[in-house]
Design an enzyme around this catalytic site. Structure first.
Site, PDB file in Angstrom:
ATOM      1  N   GLY A 200       0.732  -1.245   0.000  1.00  0.00           N
ATOM      2  CA  GLY A 200       0.000   0.000   0.000  1.00  0.00           C
ATOM      3  C   GLY A 200       0.767   1.305   0.000  1.00  0.00           C
ATOM      4  O   GLY A 200       0.157   2.374   0.056  1.00  0.00           O
ATOM      5  N   GLY A 201       2.086   1.270  -0.080  1.00  0.00           N
ATOM      6  CA  GLY A 201       2.844   2.516  -0.059  1.00  0.00           C
ATOM      7  C   GLY A 201       2.476   3.459  -1.181  1.00  0.00           C
ATOM      8  O   GLY A 201       2.334   4.677  -0.974  1.00  0.00           O
TER       9      GLY A 201
ATOM     10  N   ASP B  66       1.961  -1.802 -10.417  1.00  0.00           N
ATOM     11  CA  ASP B  66       3.234  -2.322  -9.914  1.00  0.00           C
ATOM     12  C   ASP B  66       3.109  -3.832 -10.005  1.00  0.00           C
ATOM     13  O   ASP B  66       2.610  -4.491  -9.093  1.00  0.00           O
ATOM     14  CB  ASP B  66       3.443  -1.852  -8.476  1.00  0.00           C
ATOM     15  CG  ASP B  66       4.802  -2.268  -7.910  1.00  0.00           C
ATOM     16  OD1 ASP B  66       5.538  -2.984  -8.615  1.00  0.00           O
ATOM     17  OD2 ASP B  66       5.107  -1.898  -6.765  1.00  0.00           O
TER      18      ASP B  66
ATOM     19  N   CYS C 118       9.734  -3.936  -9.628  1.00  0.00           N
ATOM     20  CA  CYS C 118      10.945  -3.846  -8.802  1.00  0.00           C
ATOM     21  C   CYS C 118      11.925  -4.930  -9.247  1.00  0.00           C
ATOM     22  O   CYS C 118      12.448  -5.688  -8.432  1.00  0.00           O
ATOM     23  CB  CYS C 118      10.614  -3.961  -7.321  1.00  0.00           C
ATOM     24  SG  CYS C 118       9.675  -5.442  -6.868  1.00  0.00           S
TER      25      CYS C 118
END
Length: 427
Positions: free
Chosen positions: A248-249, A307, A360
């Protein structure tokens, strides 16, 4: 980290469990650290166990190379891990050499599988101590197949610079709910404000006990991980969806910027953590448990963030186990998932709206190659080039195509490895 000898065998046994879980792909280090037995350790023992395991994983390559020179044949996995544990204590943590050897030999003797190898463990560790610590050769710090891939992608010098970051313990990065208070938080937490606005701290320990946690002033988020959400440039009142949102960032970033946020993830358990963070921060979001690739909802949004699930090789600074758990076939299998999710994400964008795709990962198949394939099959989407320095990204990360290839060594003090690209849906 200075540790007393009397941290004892339970902490070292826990470290052994963490290393085994990380290398055997049984859920990984974080899942093992949440296991029932691990939680019964005292906080100081838990911290020591994790420090041992992380140090061993950060230097697994050089340690194993040194061990291979001392072993005539491969011992059982527990014995190999015991040798790794003894070596990392002696060479990389402030544990006296005699204590590193003695405790490792004692641990060898308490298990019937490893007990016959007590003499071997003692001899090998004493031999390593005579030789001294192995060098941090970048070609040994990374698994050979990954180093070969990185060399092919960026050349040998950049591959070496990336690999050297593996051995370094990272700082803690925070994203602030109110960036206008950056100076105040920097003073209160004794941190450094990075050009991107991220607050970087040298302090260690339980973040929940740090000033500002309970009051919701900030959340933990790597400097590189904070860049993709900024690329969306959301305005107050715009609608935004974060697909694959947990933990959740990035959703928090969008909400803090004033967007009306929908957070979608297939894992209900991981979304519980997201919900807790939103509650702590005093922010709101619609939370949806669904697979982003077949989410049954007809809405479109001003801003879409994907993401995507990936090999996560860019997260090795905080999760060195990903390097040793990954396999060459993982990249190809995940590329298909990413392509499916990218198409689904594009369908969620309003005409004229923005889509940011990020992973990432350090692997080009999950980044640059995805962009080209996506543009070839989606004429309704066009690449929106990112400007140099935009969103606080290091200038060196900007590619000729206008995407970002964020490499760990490009920021002083390090950052996660990320790829990010921005698209516009044509009206």
């Amino acid at each position: 980290m200075t540790q007393e000898i009397n941290d004892g065998l339970p902490a070292r046994e826990a470290a052994l469990t963490l290393i085994d879980a990380a290398l055997s792909r049984r859920g990984g280090l974080d899942e093992a650290a949440s296991a029932h037995g691990f939680r019964f350790l005292e906080p100081r023992e838990r911290a020591f166990a994790r420090a041992l395991a992380m140090a061993a994983l950060r230097r697994l390559g050089p340690i194993d190379r040194a061990l291979s020179g001392k072993l005539a044949k491969e011992p059982p996995p527990r014995v190999r891990n015991l040798l790794r544990l003894g070596a990392v204590q002696a060479f990389y943590l402030d544990v006296p050499a005699f204590a590193a050897v003695a405790t490792t030999v004692e641990m060898t003797g308490v298990n019937k599988t490893s007990r016959p190898f007590k003499g071997l463990v003692n001899a090998v560790l004493r031999g390593l101590l005579r030789d001294g610590p192995p060098s941090d050769d970048p070609e040994q710090l990374a698994p050979p197949w990954l180093f070969t891939r990185w060399t092919a992608a960026w050349g040998p010098e950049t591959a070496r610079l990336v690999a050297l970051e593996i051995a370094k313990e990272p700082a803690t990065d925070l994203s602030l709910k109110d960036p206008a208070l950056a100076q105040a938080w920097a003073q209160r937490l004794e941190g450094e404000i990075l050009p991107s606005g991220t607050l970087r701290l040298a302090r260690k320990g339980d973040v929940a006990a740090w000033p500002g946690f309970e009051e919701g002033g900030w959340w933990v988020q790597d400097a590189a991980a904070a860049i993709p959400a900024r690329l969306l440039k959301v305005q107050p009142g715009e609608t935004a969806v974060d697909l694959c949102a947990a933990p959740g960032g990035k959703s928090l970033q969008l909400a803090a910027a004033g967007a009306i946020v929908t957070a979608v993830d297939r894992s209900a358990a991981r979304l519980e953590r997201l919900t807790d963070n939103f509650r702590r921060m005093g922010l709101t979001a619609e939370v949806v448990v669904a697979d982003a690739g077949n989410w049954d909802d007809a809405r479109t949004f001003d801003a879409v963030l994907l993401d995507a699930p990936c090999s996560a090789t860019g997260t090795f600074r905080r999760h060195p186990d990903v390097l040793w758990a990954a396999r060459p076939g993982d990249v190809a299998s995940l590329a298909g998932v990413q392509a499916r999710l990218l198409d689904a994400a594009a369908d969620r964008v309003k005409p004229g709206g923005r889509l940011v795709y990020c992973v990432c990962s350090l692997e080009p198949e999950e980044g640059e190659a995805q962009v080209e394939a996506f543009l070839a099959r989606r004429p309704d989407m066009r690449l929106d080039p990112i400007a140099s320095g935009e969103a606080g990204a290091p200038a060196a990360s900007l590619t000729a195509r206008g995407t970002l290839r964020l490499l760990p060594h490009q920021l002083d003090g390090g950052q996660d490895g990320f790829f990010a690209a921005r698209f516009i849906r044509q009206a």
